[in-house]
Write an enzyme that holds these catalytic residues in place. Sequence first.
Site, PDB file in Angstrom:
ATOM      1  N   CYS A 173       5.555 -63.420  50.641  1.00 37.48           N
ATOM      2  CA  CYS A 173       6.346 -63.582  51.856  1.00 37.48           C
ATOM      3  C   CYS A 173       7.760 -64.038  51.551  1.00 37.48           C
ATOM      4  O   CYS A 173       8.641 -63.974  52.407  1.00 37.48           O
ATOM      5  CB  CYS A 173       5.668 -64.591  52.787  1.00 37.48           C
ATOM      6  N   GLN A 223      -6.452 -68.607  50.504  1.00 38.86           N
ATOM      7  CA  GLN A 223      -6.659 -68.258  49.096  1.00 38.86           C
ATOM      8  C   GLN A 223      -7.988 -68.755  48.539  1.00 38.86           C
ATOM      9  O   GLN A 223      -8.311 -68.482  47.383  1.00 38.86           O
ATOM     10  CB  GLN A 223      -5.517 -68.811  48.241  1.00 38.86           C
TER      11      GLN A 223
END
Length: 401
Positions: free
Chosen positions: A340, A194
Site C-alpha cells: 500500500c 497477516q
Amino acid sequence: MAWLPCQVGRCYHGSMRKVYLDNNATSPVDPAVVEEMTPYFVEDFGNASSIHTFGQRARAATEEARGRVARVLGTKPGEIVFTSGGTESDNTAVRGVACQLRSRGNHIVTTQVEHPAVLSTCKSLENEGFRVTYLGVDREGRVSLSDLEQAISPETVLISVMHANNEVGSIHPIGQIGEMARSRGIVFHTDAVQSVGKIPFGVDELQIDLLSISSHKLHGPKGVGALYVRSDVPMTPLMLGGSHERRRRAGTENVPGIVGLGKAMQIAQDRMEDFNQRVQALRDRLETGILGTIPDTVVNGGTGRRMPHVSNISFLGLEGEALLIALDFQGIAVSTGAACSSGSLQPSHVLQAMHLERSRIQAAIRFSLSRMSTQEDVDYVLETLPQTVQRMRDTSLERLR
C-alpha cells in the site's frame, strides 16, 4: 529461444523461471477456491437478500462461508461481518467503536507500526477531537506491555494492536494485551490480516473483541474480507443503507467473494500444520543461505517470535528499490515493504519505529512465502541473489572511483 513480447518496457526470455515471494502483498488464488466460486457468478447469482430460490441459494452459500470463517476463529457465525477487505475491516473497527463510545472517552491507544488502514483512521479521528497514543516498539518490532499499561487512561475506549506485522513478521503479545484491555473494560481490536489461517489461535483465548481479515492474503480472491465483532461490542456501522450483515455493514453481499473467502479459510485451517513446518523450513533455508553467502546482510525484526513465512533482510550498501528492480528482471518478485506504500518516497514507517539506521532501512527487502512456494523457488533465489548483489556493489564502487 524466442523472446516474449515486451510488457511495461521490458522483455522476458521464454525460459526464465518466475518466482513469487511477495505473498504479504497478495497471494495467488487457490484453484480449489476458484472452482468453488465459479457457480456464484453464472448459476447461483442471486442477491442474498432476495426471498426467491435464486436469492436463498446465494444466502445459503453466504452463511456456509460465515460458518467456515467462524470455525477458524473459534467463534459463532453471527459474530462474523463480511466486508470488502482488510482496510474496510480496520476502518470499521476503529472508527465504529471510537464513535459509538465517545460519550465514555475519547482516547485510543495503538502502535507506530500498524497498517496504514489503522494509522490513517486514527489520524482522521484526531482531527475530530480524539486523542491517540502511538506506542513505539523495540528493535524486533514488538510493543512493550509496560508502555501500553502506562498509556491507558480513564478516557481510553479502544486499543488497536496488530497481531503480526506485515513488513517484518513480528508477533505482538496479543493475549496479554487482550487480558489487559478486558480487565479495564476497554475494547480491543487486532488487525490479523497477516496471521489468520497461518498460525493457530482463537479469539476467546486471546480475549479479542474485534479482528480484521483479508481474503487475498491467504489464497482467496481480492475485494473481500471479514470483521469479527464480539456480540456485545457496541459499534457504529461505517457503511449505511440496508439491513445487510445484521445491520453491521450495508450493501449487497459479494457472494462469489464471500464463498471464496470461506473456502480459503477452510483450506488454510486444514493445511496450517504444513504451513508452519514446511514453509518455515523454506523461509529458514532462504534466510540462512542469504546470510551465509552474502556479506553485510542482516535480518530486521530479529529471529524470535515471528511469522513463519516472512524474512526482512537489509543488504547493506545497496538501495532496496534498486535491488528489487534487478531481481524483477530475473523473474523474482519481492518487495521493500507494504504494497500500500508502493511509490512512496518515505522510508518504511515500521523500520523507522524500530529505530534502525537509515542506511539499513533503505537497504531492506521483504521476502514473504506461501504454501505454494517450493524449494526450487528458494534455490533459484539463492543461486541468483548473491551474483546480483555482488554485481550491484561492484558497480557502486566503480562509480565512487
